[in-house]
Design an enzyme around this catalytic site. Structure first.
Site, PDB file in Angstrom:
ATOM      1  N   GLY A 307       1.491  -0.506   4.112  1.00  0.00           N
ATOM      2  CA  GLY A 307       0.910  -0.155   2.655  1.00  0.00           C
ATOM      3  C   GLY A 307      -0.085  -1.102   2.297  1.00  0.00           C
ATOM      4  N   GLY A 309      -2.797  -2.519  -1.204  1.00  0.00           N
ATOM      5  CA  GLY A 309      -3.161  -2.427  -2.605  1.00  0.00           C
ATOM      6  C   GLY A 309      -3.806  -3.607  -2.986  1.00  0.00           C
ATOM      7  N   GLY A 310      -4.234  -3.716  -4.322  1.00  0.00           N
ATOM      8  CA  GLY A 310      -5.086  -4.507  -5.023  1.00  0.00           C
ATOM      9  C   GLY A 310      -4.376  -6.035  -4.819  1.00  0.00           C
ATOM     10  N   VAL A 314       1.755  -4.577   2.446  1.00  0.00           N
ATOM     11  CA  VAL A 314       3.096  -4.440   2.777  1.00  0.00           C
ATOM     12  C   VAL A 314       3.253  -4.318   4.081  1.00  0.00           C
ATOM     13  CG1 VAL A 314       5.174  -3.423   2.187  1.00  0.00           C
ATOM     14  CG2 VAL A 314       3.521  -3.462   0.387  1.00  0.00           C
ATOM     15  N   ASP A 429       3.409   0.501 -13.670  1.00  0.00           N
ATOM     16  CA  ASP A 429       2.664   1.076 -12.703  1.00  0.00           C
ATOM     17  C   ASP A 429       3.398   2.068 -11.844  1.00  0.00           C
ATOM     18  OD1 ASP A 429       0.253   1.298 -11.061  1.00  0.00           O
ATOM     19  OD2 ASP A 429       0.690  -0.392  -9.781  1.00  0.00           O
TER      20      ASP A 429
END
Length: 581
Positions: A307, A309-310, A314, A429
């Site tokens: 994963g 993201g900003g 992950v 979120d």
């Protein structure tokens, strides 16, 4: 020896005299005739909110209304402890609300608890499930559950290790018996526990913090700190003379030791060098070393990335005991906030719920070349995220029973964060990629409570626009107003995704996009409610069930904050035959 005598003299001057060096100027106010008609004792809550040196600022009105509601719950708990009654009759209830209003106005003159917080006399007079007395409550709850409450809550609740189990059993009782949306039903188990199960009583600081989220330092405690500071000044001067030589000597020794270790990895456990070491030893969390993390992830191999993201990446990894874990590696971190980070992770990890991803541990380290590291370790969910199944390359689509299971599980997890955790946690979120699925497709909310740890140079707006456009509530995006109903909005978007199989932001062509919420709203307004539902989903439910889910999703995404239901109301709607109006 003279320095030693000076210390003894300072100690005797500070602590032998019964006269305090710092005196309080607060006097208990005289109760007038109108106040005397109120049987509730509001002095028990005064020290936690109104006399506290950490008075709430009342800038965030919904939050402060919740604080004032918790104050009423504490006062009612004290009343139950004294009289055995939960509720008052209507006339004294009006008087008591006036008394509380005057108390609130001492702190903030403009706040009207009736118009601003929607408090009225029924908050004190109307019963929940017709429970008005201690004996009626105990008659409703099963004997094993009552025994568990008395076992888990009859202790000092000042520490997380004792508080969390008590909160968990009380929230379970709330879900089983008090999901009615009337007369502050959600507070009944906590009011009872503070009054009759906990030996310290509701006025105890630990009980107030755990059961009523009133975590403020009292005036007396603050005065004691002032006194200690005054006394510490002459003592510190004497100790300083002694310690200066010792510090110089130890600094020289550390410098020599550092030179011998210049080729090894330097681990700096938190910004104050020893901050993380002060975390409670009662936690089951593991504080991993950076070398253990590197080994588990094969030195952060690209093949192990599951994963992005900003915040960072992950990775999947395997610990030395053979267990599979997910490791979230934050980027652009500094050591300054590590002590707070470690404490927050400990608190979050102490919250256990079947629909929340279990935490395994964390790592904070400063390493040569790679800079400061901040990593959390969680259980790896074998079925990935909801996003993978709805919008990824999965061949088999999720059937409606599975989607329904996911919706109910996510709702329960959010309701627990909002009403079961103490203090309450706003997820911030809620989105499909933050909903992970185990091997039975039981949903697990990830990233709850961690949004505050995004890099300092990432504003809320830039993070949301870059990563989760379409999920963020309008009042949060436009004004920065964050409440539990911000999570409700995100849940509504996820529910629409489950129903429609469309993403939160729909691409119309190369240059135009449409929010899923706007698309769904327009269909419902045109009377085409069932067009929201993906007709290719297998095993769809009866029309009345599907209609209820669509309407609930639409209502949860309402642009007006207070038009949305709360998460506990949503759980009750999903678990019962209650229609959506």
């Amino acid at each position: 020896m003279p320095a030693f005598h000076f210390i003894l003299l300072a100690l005797s001057l500070c602590f032998s005299s019964p006269i305090s060096l710092v005196t309080g100027d607060h006097e208990i106010p005289h109760r007038n005739l109108a106040d005397s008609l109120c049987p509730l004792d509001f002095t028990v809550v005064r020290k936690f909110i109104f006399d506290s040196p950490r008075r709430p600022s009342f800038l965030d009105v919904p939050r402060k209304c919740q604080t004032l509601l918790q104050g009423i719950r504490l006062v009612r708990s004290n009343y139950l402890r004294v009289t055995g009654n939960f509720s008052l009759s209507p006339i004294p209830s009006e008087v008591c609300l006036d008394v509380y209003q005057k108390l609130v106005n001492e702190l903030v003159p403009w706040l009207d608890i009736r118009s601003t917080c929607a408090f009225d006399a029924t908050l004190l007079s109307k019963s929940c499930n017709n429970i008005t007395t201690q004996f009626q409550f105990e008659g409703l709850i099963s004997k094993p559950e009552l025994q568990e409450v008395n076992h888990l809550c009859n202790r000092s609740l000042d520490e997380d290790s004792s508080c969390t189990p008590c909160q968990g059993t009380l929230y379970s009782i709330y879900q089983s018996y008090f999901m009615e949306n009337a007369s502050d039903c959600s507070g009944y188990p906590f009011i009872y526990a503070g009054a009759l199960a906990n030996r310290e009583g509701p006025a105890d600081s630990g009980t107030a913090k755990c059961l009523f989220s009133l975590d403020f330092t009292s005036t007396n405690a603050n005065n004691w700190k002032k006194k200690a500071i005054l006394c510490a000044t002459p003592i510190g001067a004497a100790l300083g003379l002694i310690m200066t030589v010792m510090v110089i000597w130890f600094s020289w020794r550390r410098k020599q030791k550092w030179k011998r270790r210049h080729n090894s990895v330097a681990l700096n456990e938190t910004g104050a060098d020893f901050g993380i070491e002060t975390i409670s030893g009662d936690s089951s969390l593991v504080m991993f070393t950076f070398e253990e993390i590197k080994k588990a992830t094969k030195n952060f191999s690209r093949e192990n990335i599951v994963g992005k993201g900003g915040y960072g990446n992950v990775y999947k990894g395997i610990l030395e005991d053979g267990s599979e874990v997910a490791l979230k590696r934050f980027k652009n971190c500094s050591a300054a906030g590590d002590a707070t980070f470690a404490h927050e992770v400990e608190v979050i990890a102490s919250i256990n719920h079947v629909n929340l991803v279990p935490f395994r541990g964390y790592c904070t380290a400063t390493v040569p070349m790679e800079g400061h590291q901040r990593i959390i370790v969680c259980d790896l969910m074998q079925n990935g995220s909801l996003y993978d199944h709805l919008f990824g390359s999965e061949v088999t689509k999720l059937s409606w029973p599975i989607r329904q299971k996911i919706a109910i599980g996510v709702a329960r997890g959010l309701a627990y964060l909002h009403y079961g955790a103490q203090p309450a946690i706003i997820h911030r979120d809620v989105k499909a990629s933050n909903i992970l699925l185990d091997d039975t497709f039981e949903p697990k909310l990830a990233d709850f409570g961690l949004a505050k740890f995004t890099p300092d140079d990432f504003s809320h707006m830039s993070t949301r626009v870059a990563g989760t456009l379409g999920y963020v509530a309008p009042e949060y995006a436009l004004y920065g107003q964050l409440t539990e109903r911000s999570d409700v909005y995100g849940f509504g978007v996820v529910l629409l995704e489950l129903l429609s199989s469309k993403q939160a932001v729909i691409s119309i062509n190369d240059h135009h996009t449409l929010l899923l919420t706007d698309w769904a709203w327009s269909l419902v307004e045109e009377g085409r409610l069932f067009d929201v539902i993906d007709e290719n989903v297998l095993e769809l439910g009866p029309p009345e069930v599907m209609e209820k889910y669509v309407l609930l999703a639409i209502l949860s995404c309402h642009s007006q904050l207070y038009a949305r239901p709360t998460m506990d109301q949503i759980v009750r709607i999903l678990e019962t035959d209650i229609p959506v109006h």
